[in-house]
Design a protein around this motif. Structure first.
Motif, PDB file in Angstrom:
ATOM      1  N   TYR A 161       0.792  -1.221   0.000  1.00 38.37           N
ATOM      2  CA  TYR A 161       0.000   0.000   0.000  1.00 38.37           C
ATOM      3  C   TYR A 161       0.827   1.274   0.000  1.00 38.37           C
ATOM      4  O   TYR A 161       0.389   2.304   0.472  1.00 38.37           O
ATOM      5  N   VAL A 162       2.056   1.181  -0.539  1.00 39.98           N
ATOM      6  CA  VAL A 162       2.849   2.390  -0.735  1.00 39.98           C
ATOM      7  C   VAL A 162       2.656   2.834  -2.179  1.00 39.98           C
ATOM      8  O   VAL A 162       2.733   2.035  -3.107  1.00 39.98           O
ATOM      9  N   LEU A 163       2.354   4.120  -2.341  1.00 40.52           N
ATOM     10  CA  LEU A 163       2.107   4.638  -3.687  1.00 40.52           C
ATOM     11  C   LEU A 163       3.438   4.947  -4.368  1.00 40.52           C
ATOM     12  O   LEU A 163       4.456   5.120  -3.687  1.00 40.52           O
ATOM     13  N   PRO A 164       3.427   5.041  -5.681  1.00 47.22           N
ATOM     14  CA  PRO A 164       4.681   5.340  -6.393  1.00 47.22           C
ATOM     15  C   PRO A 164       5.320   6.644  -5.919  1.00 47.22           C
ATOM     16  O   PRO A 164       6.526   6.823  -6.023  1.00 47.22           O
ATOM     17  N   CYS A 165       4.525   7.575  -5.369  1.00 41.54           N
ATOM     18  CA  CYS A 165       5.087   8.848  -4.922  1.00 41.54           C
ATOM     19  C   CYS A 165       5.742   8.727  -3.547  1.00 41.54           C
ATOM     20  O   CYS A 165       6.331   9.678  -3.048  1.00 41.54           O
ATOM     21  N   GLY A 166       5.606   7.550  -2.910  1.00 41.86           N
ATOM     22  CA  GLY A 166       6.273   7.361  -1.620  1.00 41.86           C
ATOM     23  C   GLY A 166       5.333   7.432  -0.421  1.00 41.86           C
ATOM     24  O   GLY A 166       5.649   6.947   0.657  1.00 41.86           O
ATOM     25  N   ARG A 167       4.160   8.035  -0.594  1.00 39.81           N
ATOM     26  CA  ARG A 167       3.191   8.049   0.511  1.00 39.81           C
ATOM     27  C   ARG A 167       2.445   6.723   0.542  1.00 39.81           C
ATOM     28  O   ARG A 167       2.401   6.008  -0.474  1.00 39.81           O
ATOM     29  N   ASP A 168       1.851   6.388   1.688  1.00 37.05           N
ATOM     30  CA  ASP A 168       1.017   5.193   1.681  1.00 37.05           C
ATOM     31  C   ASP A 168      -0.447   5.587   1.900  1.00 37.05           C
ATOM     32  O   ASP A 168      -0.760   6.735   2.202  1.00 37.05           O
ATOM     33  N   VAL A 169      -1.313   4.584   1.713  1.00 38.20           N
ATOM     34  CA  VAL A 169      -2.755   4.854   1.733  1.00 38.20           C
ATOM     35  C   VAL A 169      -3.181   5.476   3.055  1.00 38.20           C
ATOM     36  O   VAL A 169      -4.008   6.384   3.102  1.00 38.20           O
ATOM     37  N   GLU A 170      -2.569   4.989   4.158  1.00 40.99           N
ATOM     38  CA  GLU A 170      -2.971   5.476   5.469  1.00 40.99           C
ATOM     39  C   GLU A 170      -2.654   6.968   5.635  1.00 40.99           C
ATOM     40  O   GLU A 170      -3.406   7.716   6.262  1.00 40.99           O
ATOM     41  N   GLU A 171      -1.523   7.400   5.046  1.00 42.66           N
ATOM     42  CA  GLU A 171      -1.178   8.832   5.126  1.00 42.66           C
ATOM     43  C   GLU A 171      -2.208   9.674   4.379  1.00 42.66           C
ATOM     44  O   GLU A 171      -2.599  10.754   4.830  1.00 42.66           O
ATOM     45  N   VAL A 172      -2.640   9.156   3.246  1.00 45.20           N
ATOM     46  CA  VAL A 172      -3.659   9.882   2.480  1.00 45.20           C
ATOM     47  C   VAL A 172      -4.953   9.954   3.280  1.00 45.20           C
ATOM     48  O   VAL A 172      -5.628  10.979   3.328  1.00 45.20           O
ATOM     49  N   TRP A 173      -5.283   8.844   3.951  1.00 48.76           N
ATOM     50  CA  TRP A 173      -6.508   8.794   4.767  1.00 48.76           C
ATOM     51  C   TRP A 173      -6.452   9.828   5.886  1.00 48.76           C
ATOM     52  O   TRP A 173      -7.415  10.553   6.140  1.00 48.76           O
ATOM     53  N   GLU A 174      -5.305   9.884   6.545  1.00 49.52           N
ATOM     54  CA  GLU A 174      -5.197  10.803   7.679  1.00 49.52           C
ATOM     55  C   GLU A 174      -5.306  12.261   7.242  1.00 49.52           C
ATOM     56  O   GLU A 174      -5.751  13.112   7.998  1.00 49.52           O
ATOM     57  N   ALA A 175      -4.898  12.535   5.991  1.00 46.47           N
ATOM     58  CA  ALA A 175      -4.924  13.919   5.504  1.00 46.47           C
ATOM     59  C   ALA A 175      -6.096  14.142   4.554  1.00 46.47           C
ATOM     60  O   ALA A 175      -6.093  15.096   3.773  1.00 46.47           O
ATOM     61  N   ILE A 176      -7.126  13.283   4.657  1.00 49.08           N
ATOM     62  CA  ILE A 176      -8.161  13.284   3.612  1.00 49.08           C
ATOM     63  C   ILE A 176      -8.905  14.620   3.511  1.00 49.08           C
ATOM     64  O   ILE A 176      -9.301  15.041   2.435  1.00 49.08           O
ATOM     65  N   ASP A 177      -9.067  15.304   4.645  1.00 47.30           N
ATOM     66  CA  ASP A 177      -9.803  16.570   4.603  1.00 47.30           C
ATOM     67  C   ASP A 177      -8.884  17.779   4.467  1.00 47.30           C
ATOM     68  O   ASP A 177      -9.358  18.909   4.380  1.00 47.30           O
ATOM     69  N   LEU A 178      -7.599  17.555   4.470  1.00 42.30           N
ATOM     70  CA  LEU A 178      -6.660  18.682   4.415  1.00 42.30           C
ATOM     71  C   LEU A 178      -6.350  19.066   2.968  1.00 42.30           C
ATOM     72  O   LEU A 178      -6.259  20.240   2.631  1.00 42.30           O
ATOM     73  N   SER A 179      -6.234  18.046   2.119  1.00 43.09           N
ATOM     74  CA  SER A 179      -5.935  18.275   0.706  1.00 43.09           C
ATOM     75  C   SER A 179      -4.754  19.242   0.529  1.00 43.09           C
ATOM     76  O   SER A 179      -4.915  20.360   0.047  1.00 43.09           O
ATOM     77  N   ASP A 180      -3.599  18.820   0.951  1.00 43.01           N
ATOM     78  CA  ASP A 180      -2.408  19.680   0.843  1.00 43.01           C
ATOM     79  C   ASP A 180      -1.908  19.748  -0.597  1.00 43.01           C
ATOM     80  O   ASP A 180      -2.461  19.127  -1.503  1.00 43.01           O
ATOM     81  N   GLU A 181      -0.854  20.530  -0.771  1.00 44.30           N
ATOM     82  CA  GLU A 181      -0.301  20.762  -2.108  1.00 44.30           C
ATOM     83  C   GLU A 181       0.044  19.450  -2.814  1.00 44.30           C
ATOM     84  O   GLU A 181      -0.316  19.226  -3.964  1.00 44.30           O
ATOM     85  N   HIS A 182       0.706  18.564  -2.065  1.00 47.15           N
ATOM     86  CA  HIS A 182       1.119  17.298  -2.658  1.00 47.15           C
ATOM     87  C   HIS A 182      -0.095  16.502  -3.154  1.00 47.15           C
ATOM     88  O   HIS A 182      -0.106  16.008  -4.276  1.00 47.15           O
ATOM     89  N   THR A 183      -1.114  16.380  -2.289  1.00 53.76           N
ATOM     90  CA  THR A 183      -2.280  15.578  -2.668  1.00 53.76           C
ATOM     91  C   THR A 183      -2.965  16.166  -3.895  1.00 53.76           C
ATOM     92  O   THR A 183      -3.464  15.441  -4.756  1.00 53.76           O
ATOM     93  N   ARG A 184      -2.987  17.509  -3.971  1.00 49.30           N
ATOM     94  CA  ARG A 184      -3.638  18.134  -5.123  1.00 49.30           C
ATOM     95  C   ARG A 184      -2.880  17.862  -6.412  1.00 49.30           C
ATOM     96  O   ARG A 184      -3.464  17.664  -7.466  1.00 49.30           O
ATOM     97  N   SER A 185      -1.554  17.845  -6.320  1.00 46.48           N
ATOM     98  CA  SER A 185      -0.781  17.723  -7.550  1.00 46.48           C
ATOM     99  C   SER A 185      -0.405  16.280  -7.887  1.00 46.48           C
ATOM    100  O   SER A 185      -0.137  15.960  -9.027  1.00 46.48           O
ATOM    101  N   CYS A 186      -0.382  15.388  -6.875  1.00 53.40           N
ATOM    102  CA  CYS A 186       0.066  14.017  -7.123  1.00 53.40           C
ATOM    103  C   CYS A 186      -1.089  13.158  -7.625  1.00 53.40           C
ATOM    104  O   CYS A 186      -2.085  12.986  -6.930  1.00 53.40           O
TER     105      CYS A 186
END
Lengths: 180, 149
Positions: A7-32
């Motif tokens: 569950y590690v994404l090609p960008c280096g983050r894993d699914v759980e990190e995305v889940w924890e930041a799901i409502d924050l939508s930071d720069e990385h999440t928007r562009s990745c």
């Protein structure tokens, strides 16, 4: 969606990190693109989960009566003590214990625990007598000296009024003292 | 408790049996179940364990039967979009694809809102292991839900 086995994404983050930041939508999440895709899937999952939580699932109407029937059958199998009368009526010691514990619980700062009910030696068919050892926990701040007398009074009253047997001996054991 | 059991074991009959056993055990242990706060935790723990035991005893080929039973659950809100029902069905199917322990962790956390601490106690493991199982469960479920993005 390509989620690798750990569950590690090609960008280096894993699914759980995305889940924890799901409502924050930071720069990385928007562009990745990987994170964005996973975030979308997680949002769908969250919506479906909300539906699952809201879904009304009622147990079958007879479940409570089946549980109670099982409890009664269990009570019949366990130890019994005689009730006054023709000597045929008997009551489960568990049922007696439940009534007596409830009576003791009514006293402030007292919590009933184990309750051992046995038929007294002097018990006869015409005059059934029981002995009880009741273990209680007390809350130190709430309990007064009168509390023990009160427990004794209520348990004796419950035995005669609610069950109809004579309680010849009641041993009160304080097994635990709880913090207020 | 019935809802928890149903979500974990996936079949109504097994869920009913599990709940009945749990409350019978509660009745037998009345004297040991001391305070009200701990009783709820005890209920969650015992129900979860009972369900996991049922699943361990069950033969692997019983899974096909699960599908039929779960989809028989009535959908009571006709105004809801068909798509929502489809998503819910997909989620329930995906839940059946998890291991029993993952499913128990996920249901306790996401449907019943229990804390990591309580779940660890209910399953008899560490908080860290609960977090790991939850993460894997969530990633797997998200993958199945991807077509509805």
């Amino acid at each position: 969606m390509a989620v690798t086995s750990d569950y590690v994404l090609p960008c280096g983050r894993d699914v759980e990190e995305v889940w924890e930041a799901i409502d924050l939508s930071d720069e990385h999440t928007r562009s990745c693109p990987h994170c964005a895709a996973v975030r979308e899937s997680l949002l769908v999952l969250r919506a479906a989960t909300d539906e699952l939580v809201r879904e009304e699932v009622e147990p079958p109407f007879d479940l409570v009566s089946r549980v109670m029937a099982a409890v009664r059958a269990d009570a019949r199998r366990s130890d019994v003590v005689p009730l006054p009368g023709d000597g045929l009526a008997r009551i489960s010691t568990r049922a007696v214990a439940a009534v007596l514990r409830y009576a003791a619980d009514g006293v402030d700062g007292v919590r009933a625990r184990a309750c051992r009910v046995t038929e007294a030696l002097e018990s006869t068919v015409s005059d059934p007598v029981i002995e009880v050892e009741l273990t209680i926990a007390i809350t130190a701040d709430l309990v007064t000296h009168q509390a023990y007398d009160e427990v004794r009074r209520r348990v004796l009253a419950a035995a005669s009024a609610r069950i109809g047997v004579r309680l010849a001996r009641l041993d009160l054991v304080v097994a635990d003292v709880l913090e207020g | 408790m019935y809802r928890l059991a149903l979500r974990i074991v996936g079949s109504r009959g097994d869920a009913e049996d599990a709940v009945q056993d749990v409350f019978l055990t509660a009745w037998r242990r009345l004297g040991q179940l001391n305070d009200d706060g701990a009783f709820l935790g005890w209920l969650y723990r015992t129900t979860t364990n009972q369900c996991l035991n049922v699943l361990r005893k069950r033969k692997p080929h019983a899974d096909t039967e699960l599908d039929e039973q779960e989809s028989a659950a009535p959908r009571t809100r006709p105004e809801r979009a068909v798509e929502v029902n489809a998503q819910l069905d997909a989620l329930q199917a995906a839940l059946r694809g998890l291991t029993p322990e993952q499913r128990a962790c996920w249901v306790l956390r996401e449907v019943h809102g229990r804390s990591y601490d309580e779940i660890a106690e209910a399953i008899g493991t560490t908080q860290q292991s609960v977090r790991g199982r939850l993460a894997r469960a969530r990633a797997q479920l998200a993958e199945v839900m991807a077509p509805w993005r």
